[in-house]
Write an enzyme that holds these catalytic residues in place. Structure first.
Site, PDB file in Angstrom:
ATOM      1  N   CYS A   1      -5.905  71.670 -22.313  1.00 12.12           N
ATOM      2  CA  CYS A   1      -6.131  73.000 -22.896  1.00 12.12           C
ATOM      3  C   CYS A   1      -7.407  73.693 -22.427  1.00 12.12           C
ATOM      4  O   CYS A   1      -7.729  74.771 -22.916  1.00 12.12           O
ATOM      5  CB  CYS A   1      -6.139  72.902 -24.421  1.00 12.12           C
TER       6      CYS A   1
ATOM      7  N   HIS B   1     -11.913  75.620 -29.604  1.00 11.84           N
ATOM      8  CA  HIS B   1     -10.496  75.427 -29.302  1.00 11.84           C
ATOM      9  C   HIS B   1      -9.716  75.211 -30.598  1.00 11.84           C
ATOM     10  O   HIS B   1     -10.186  74.531 -31.513  1.00 11.84           O
ATOM     11  CB  HIS B   1     -10.315  74.233 -28.355  1.00 11.84           C
TER      12      HIS B   1
ATOM     13  N   GLU C   1      -1.202  73.950 -18.386  1.00 15.78           N
ATOM     14  CA  GLU C   1      -0.521  72.669 -18.252  1.00 15.78           C
ATOM     15  C   GLU C   1       0.992  72.887 -18.181  1.00 15.78           C
ATOM     16  O   GLU C   1       1.766  71.953 -18.335  1.00 15.78           O
ATOM     17  CB  GLU C   1      -0.913  71.709 -19.374  1.00 15.78           C
TER      18      GLU C   1
ATOM     19  N   THR D   1      -6.540  61.776 -31.420  1.00 13.68           N
ATOM     20  CA  THR D   1      -6.879  63.080 -30.813  1.00 13.68           C
ATOM     21  C   THR D   1      -8.013  63.777 -31.561  1.00 13.68           C
ATOM     22  O   THR D   1      -8.552  64.763 -31.072  1.00 13.68           O
ATOM     23  CB  THR D   1      -5.653  64.040 -30.808  1.00 13.68           C
TER      24      THR D   1
END
Lengths: 135, 339
Positions: free
Chosen positions: B111, B232, B79, B199
């Site tokens: 990501c 992640h 990104e 998130t």
């Protein structure tokens, strides 16, 4: 550096590509069209391995001026930085930045390896030039 | 069998301590205590996603003495691609000596763009379109000064050569995706914005756990079948919670948790976790990896170690983690172009 000139130098800057004389096996970096040792015009591309040693070095502490009058973002922001002459393991010497190394840890004879980095970045609009530095 | 032939990683040398970030923002150390991250990697002034990907790709090639001209495709996910228009892939391909006969396009999916690249190369090899290719994820993650992201947004990346007769076979892979606006960056904006606590549950946890469950359902496996799990790593807390929700133990994910030492490398995050595992994994070990990209989606991989994995001496993830130079906050602002 103009865009075409930057483009022409890509094999040299990205891949440490010089030339080798087909007659006497002399190696050149940057590459040459004519062998300065035997005079032959028969040379072929030769890729150096990217290992070398520091022959001498200096610390750049003042901003360079740009003859084209453009805003050079890099290396101005990198000051102070180490500029060195490095002798490649195959023999030829080149001038390059030594990065990721505190000034006090740079010394004549230091073994260094090539890394791929941004060389020049002209403001926010220009092409980014990448190439070799050593560490 | 198609899978990972070799891998390589790269982490910039500079580190910024979380306590220095807190101090600069007038915050106490309590402000980052819950993140489980005490320092993060910072790119040098002359480093970006292209240079990080190149170093990682070179390491992957050197680990197994792979001829770069044999690679039929390259996909780099990030990104923080340096150009809005002009591919990262062609610069990296030129720098590693791939010649001209390859397919490429830059990938962006927060990501998880790096794992998306792995899926594409895997599919291309499996379909017979190419013999082998290279995929990677790298970032020089951005965070606005004072934002909670500043404690974790880091730099690093990893690349994987994928082909036939692999050291690590990919048994199955799938994705779980939805339109979930938890984190984004608008055109021409320098820093990303995010939905704070949003998130977490509807974004990271929902996608990671759904993808992992779907994958295990497809592969007919359960958490205890895996030697290692990689999720992640936006911080040190989330992957542990995701593991717990799915029934994995801390010992299964401990090896992959590099976020605590270098921060969140965004597109490099789960891939660097995989590198940490592959450096220690042995024949027969089974590995599950689930990435997460905001916006949102997760890519899940079920893998088995088939034979000794080539590891490049002097360029392991542990080498890069330990080789560091601390910088202060003002140098960090200079390095990241904020002053």
């Amino acid at each position: 550096m103009t865009v075409p000139k930057t483009w022409r130098r890509i094999p040299e800057l990205y891949n440490l590509q010089g030339t080798k004389c087909k007659s006497c096996s002399a190696l050149f970096f940057p590459g040459r069209e004519v062998c300065v040792k035997c005079g032959s015009i028969s040379l072929e591309p030769y890729r150096f391995q990217g290992k070398g040693r520091v022959v001498t070095f200096t610390i750049i502490r003042s901003q360079i001026s740009d003859p084209e009058g453009e805003n050079i973002d890099i290396p101005a922001r990198e000051i102070p930085y180490v500029l060195a002459i490095v002798e490649l393991a195959e023999g030829p010497m080149l001038t390059c930045q030594i990065v990721d190394t505190p000034e006090k840890d740079v010394f004549i004879g230091k073994q260094v390896d090539m890394v791929f980095r941004k060389i020049v970045e002209k403001g926010k609009r220009g092409v980014i030039q990448y190439g070799y530095k050593f560490r | 069998m198609v899978g990972i032939i070799s891998f390589g990683c790269y982490i910039p040398k500079y580190r910024l301590k979380a306590e220095d970030i807190a101090k600069a923002n007038g915050s106490s150390n309590d402000s980052f205590a819950g993140l489980g991250v005490t320092e993060k990697s910072v790119p040098g002034i002359d480093e970006d996603t292209i240079t990080i990907s190149t170093e990682a790709a070179k390491n992957a090639l050197n680990a197994a003495s792979i001829d770069p001209k044999q690679l039929g495709a390259i996909f780099i996910g990030s990104e923080s691609h340096p150009y809005a228009v002009k591919p990262t892939g062609t610069v990296v391909a030129q720098a590693i000596g791939m010649g001209n006969n390859y397919m490429t396009a830059d990938l962006q999916f927060a990501c998880k763009a790096g794992t998306a690249g792995m899926q594409i190369i895997y599919a291309m090899v499996k379909s017979g379109l190419i013999e082998q290719g290279i995929a990677g994820g790298a970032d020089t993650a951005q965070a606005a000064p004072g934002d909670a992201l500043e404690y974790t947004a880091a730099a690093g990346g990893a690349c994987f050569v994928i082909g036939k007769d692999p050291a690590v076979s990919i048994n199955a892979t799938l994705s779980f995706s939805s339109d979930t606006p938890d984190f984004w960056r608008r055109q021409h904006e320098k820093f990303p914005a995010h939905g704070g606590q949003f998130t977490g549950e509807p974004a990271y946890f929902h996608h990671i756990t759904s993808a992992a469950k779907n994958l295990m359902g497809k592969a007919g496996t359960k958490p205890s079948d895996y030697t290692y799990a990689i999720f992640h790593q936006p911080n040190g807390k989330f992957p542990l919670l995701a593991a717990s929700k799915l029934g994995f133990t801390e010992s299964q994910i401990k090896l992959s948790l590099i976020v605590t030492k270098i921060g969140n490398t965004y597109s490099g995050s789960s891939l660097l976790g995989l590198c940490a595992v592959l450096e220690k994994a042995k024949r027969g070990d089974r590995i599950i990896m689930v990435s997460y990209g905001s916006g949102a989606g997760s890519d899940a991989f079920d893998m088995t170690v088939e034979k000794a994995i080539p590891v490049l001496k002097g360029h392991t993830i542990q080498d890069y983690i330990q080789d560091k130079i601390y910088i202060d906050y003002s140098r960090y602002l200079k390095f990241t172009g904020q002053i």
